[in-house]
Design a protein around this motif. Sequence first.
Motif, PDB file in Angstrom:
ATOM      1  N   VAL A 452      45.547  34.055  31.433  1.00 34.10           N
ATOM      2  CA  VAL A 452      44.642  33.557  32.459  1.00 34.10           C
ATOM      3  C   VAL A 452      43.239  33.420  31.863  1.00 34.10           C
ATOM      4  O   VAL A 452      42.657  34.384  31.366  1.00 34.10           O
ATOM      5  CB  VAL A 452      44.610  34.506  33.675  1.00 34.10           C
ATOM      6  N   PHE A 453      42.706  32.189  31.902  1.00 30.93           N
ATOM      7  CA  PHE A 453      41.351  31.907  31.434  1.00 30.93           C
ATOM      8  C   PHE A 453      40.474  31.603  32.646  1.00 30.93           C
ATOM      9  O   PHE A 453      40.821  30.757  33.481  1.00 30.93           O
ATOM     10  CB  PHE A 453      41.339  30.715  30.476  1.00 30.93           C
ATOM     11  N   THR A 454      39.356  32.298  32.744  1.00 36.99           N
ATOM     12  CA  THR A 454      38.461  32.158  33.886  1.00 36.99           C
ATOM     13  C   THR A 454      37.089  31.679  33.422  1.00 36.99           C
ATOM     14  O   THR A 454      36.739  31.769  32.248  1.00 36.99           O
ATOM     15  CB  THR A 454      38.311  33.507  34.617  1.00 36.99           C
ATOM     16  N   ARG A 455      36.280  31.199  34.391  1.00 33.79           N
ATOM     17  CA  ARG A 455      34.971  30.679  34.047  1.00 33.79           C
ATOM     18  C   ARG A 455      33.985  31.785  33.666  1.00 33.79           C
ATOM     19  O   ARG A 455      32.999  31.543  32.991  1.00 33.79           O
ATOM     20  CB  ARG A 455      34.404  29.875  35.207  1.00 33.79           C
ATOM     21  N   HIS A 456      34.248  32.999  34.103  1.00 39.29           N
ATOM     22  CA  HIS A 456      33.380  34.122  33.777  1.00 39.29           C
ATOM     23  C   HIS A 456      34.250  35.255  33.245  1.00 39.29           C
ATOM     24  O   HIS A 456      35.421  35.376  33.618  1.00 39.29           O
ATOM     25  CB  HIS A 456      32.601  34.579  35.017  1.00 39.29           C
ATOM     26  N   PRO A 457      33.703  36.111  32.368  1.00 39.02           N
ATOM     27  CA  PRO A 457      34.513  37.216  31.843  1.00 39.02           C
ATOM     28  C   PRO A 457      35.041  38.094  32.980  1.00 39.02           C
ATOM     29  O   PRO A 457      34.276  38.588  33.819  1.00 39.02           O
ATOM     30  CB  PRO A 457      33.518  37.985  30.960  1.00 39.02           C
ATOM     31  N   TYR A 458      36.367  38.243  33.024  1.00 34.38           N
ATOM     32  CA  TYR A 458      37.021  39.032  34.078  1.00 34.38           C
ATOM     33  C   TYR A 458      36.474  38.661  35.456  1.00 34.38           C
ATOM     34  O   TYR A 458      35.992  39.497  36.214  1.00 34.38           O
ATOM     35  CB  TYR A 458      36.865  40.532  33.807  1.00 34.38           C
ATOM     36  N   ASP A 459      36.566  37.382  35.776  1.00 32.98           N
ATOM     37  CA  ASP A 459      36.077  36.855  37.050  1.00 32.98           C
ATOM     38  C   ASP A 459      36.812  37.520  38.212  1.00 32.98           C
ATOM     39  O   ASP A 459      38.032  37.370  38.345  1.00 32.98           O
ATOM     40  CB  ASP A 459      36.301  35.348  37.082  1.00 32.98           C
ATOM     41  N   PRO A 460      36.112  38.242  39.100  1.00 34.96           N
ATOM     42  CA  PRO A 460      36.806  38.923  40.207  1.00 34.96           C
ATOM     43  C   PRO A 460      37.393  37.955  41.225  1.00 34.96           C
ATOM     44  O   PRO A 460      38.235  38.343  42.046  1.00 34.96           O
ATOM     45  CB  PRO A 460      35.693  39.781  40.830  1.00 34.96           C
ATOM     46  N   GLN A 461      36.964  36.673  41.174  1.00 32.48           N
ATOM     47  CA  GLN A 461      37.490  35.690  42.111  1.00 32.48           C
ATOM     48  C   GLN A 461      38.798  35.053  41.632  1.00 32.48           C
ATOM     49  O   GLN A 461      39.414  34.287  42.366  1.00 32.48           O
ATOM     50  CB  GLN A 461      36.451  34.581  42.328  1.00 32.48           C
ATOM     51  N   ALA A 462      39.195  35.360  40.420  1.00 35.08           N
ATOM     52  CA  ALA A 462      40.412  34.775  39.842  1.00 35.08           C
ATOM     53  C   ALA A 462      41.517  35.826  39.779  1.00 35.08           C
ATOM     54  O   ALA A 462      41.237  37.030  39.743  1.00 35.08           O
ATOM     55  CB  ALA A 462      40.121  34.235  38.451  1.00 35.08           C
ATOM     56  N   PRO A 463      42.767  35.377  39.763  1.00 36.91           N
ATOM     57  CA  PRO A 463      43.901  36.328  39.747  1.00 36.91           C
ATOM     58  C   PRO A 463      44.119  36.920  38.357  1.00 36.91           C
ATOM     59  O   PRO A 463      45.116  36.625  37.684  1.00 36.91           O
ATOM     60  CB  PRO A 463      45.075  35.473  40.195  1.00 36.91           C
ATOM     61  N   VAL A 464      43.200  37.756  37.895  1.00 35.27           N
ATOM     62  CA  VAL A 464      43.326  38.388  36.594  1.00 35.27           C
ATOM     63  C   VAL A 464      44.422  39.448  36.657  1.00 35.27           C
ATOM     64  O   VAL A 464      44.378  40.320  37.539  1.00 35.27           O
ATOM     65  CB  VAL A 464      41.995  39.034  36.171  1.00 35.27           C
ATOM     66  N   PRO A 465      45.416  39.382  35.785  1.00 39.46           N
ATOM     67  CA  PRO A 465      46.485  40.402  35.820  1.00 39.46           C
ATOM     68  C   PRO A 465      45.914  41.819  35.736  1.00 39.46           C
ATOM     69  O   PRO A 465      45.048  42.095  34.904  1.00 39.46           O
ATOM     70  CB  PRO A 465      47.322  40.061  34.586  1.00 39.46           C
ATOM     71  N   GLY A 466      46.372  42.689  36.617  1.00 43.66           N
ATOM     72  CA  GLY A 466      45.867  44.058  36.656  1.00 43.66           C
ATOM     73  C   GLY A 466      44.628  44.219  37.506  1.00 43.66           C
ATOM     74  O   GLY A 466      44.163  45.346  37.738  1.00 43.66           O
TER      75      GLY A 466
END
Length: 476
Positions: A452-466
């Motif tokens: 998963v690549f997001t616009r911001h590091p570890y974007d809380p609005q994106a479904p980051v695994p974990g």
Amino acid sequence: MATDSEEQDAALLPGTRRALDHRLAVAQAEGRVPSAVAAVVRDGRTVWTGVRGGAVAEAGGGPAPGTQYRIGSITKTLVAVLVMRLRDEGLLDLSDPLGRHLEVPGGPGVSGASGEEVASATVAQLLSHSGGLAAEPRGPWWERTPGDLRPGTADLFGERPVRHPAGRLHHYSNLGYALLGSLVERVRGAPWDEVLREEVLRPLGMERTTPLPEEPYARGWAVHPWADAVLPEPLADTGRMAPAGQLWSTAGDLCRFAVFLSAGDDRVLGAGSLAEMRTPAVAPEASDGDRTYGLGVQLVRSGGRLLAGHTGSMPGFLAAVWTAPDERLASVALLNATAGTAVGGLAADLLTTVAEREPSFPAPWRPRSAADPELLALTGPWYWGPSGVALRLREGRALELVPLGGAGRASRFRPEEDGTWTGLDGYYAGETLRVVRGADGAVSHLDLGTFVFTRHPYDPQAPVPGGVDPRGWRAG
């Protein structure tokens, strides 16, 4: 009035031409080669040709760029092009076992199990010499004996046609390419050399490439190892083994072939399929060092650059063609001696001489005539966790992923009809890149083979695994 050769040579500086002439002269003299013809191609055009020797009387006069020489295993690359055409037409898959398209009968003394092992080797394994097949057909020495000793496919097999487990290592196999030639004949319903002439040689203008020599052609010689004496080598029509090394060609025709190998020709095979052929398919053997093999193409690192092409040898002849597609350079060397000169090294040196003395100019940058705004919106920085990458838009909706800071995984991606992209190289080769959107239609993130690549590091609005710690980034 300047000759055609002089006009071609004018594209190189005099010092470069002299260096090329000198390298060829040294190879011919120190290698004790009766004659040598060589050429260099730059930007799709022959910019230098060289001829040395000719002291041994030849029918049709001395050697010239139009003189035919036997090209040996360069034949294999031409056969591989035919097989890739079958793949691109959907008539076979590279993962298909040979036995799906060609009956593989057991030969004299061959057990049924051995025949089944031959039939189970895949098309890709045969192209890359990783099918585990024996290096040579059953005796006698096929390169010096008439092919009518082996009239059928079964007559190629010795008692142990399989020497290694398929797919485990690179083991060069002339036998494997004889079978690929038979495969082409079976699928096309015509002799492999006729198919080659119609589908490859004629479209590329290789009118002087033939299964048997046509005047003017160089005679093949063995040079005595301890005396300055020569012995004529026999000229054999190798029959069923012909796809492994039968063809004759000229420096001019091989220059045309080198241009094709570098850039492709949609009448024959597209650039994408040729790039696939140039991709290493097997790990090199320890003794091979910087040498490996693609799909019908040898790959060798020389002078810091990766060269793709093939060398060839038959009794009385040595040949090589190398390409450096990124630099739009290629070289050819043809000799009429059984041994004495490292022809691959000679051709590589010629290419390197031009590359180092007169490096190629990059193509001029031009702005795009138009760019899809939605794709433009995807470009720029993305993050896998805290690791940054940049997504760039290339020609034809292609994408390129480049790590920020120099460390990380880079890859190019080709667009697919379903709106996804497929990785072409590196860690992500063959993986699928998807743009994932939220319920409102806005881009949420990129999914690249589950990364998963997001616009911001570890974007809380994106479904980051974990998940992402709700307290966010903090000090200490």
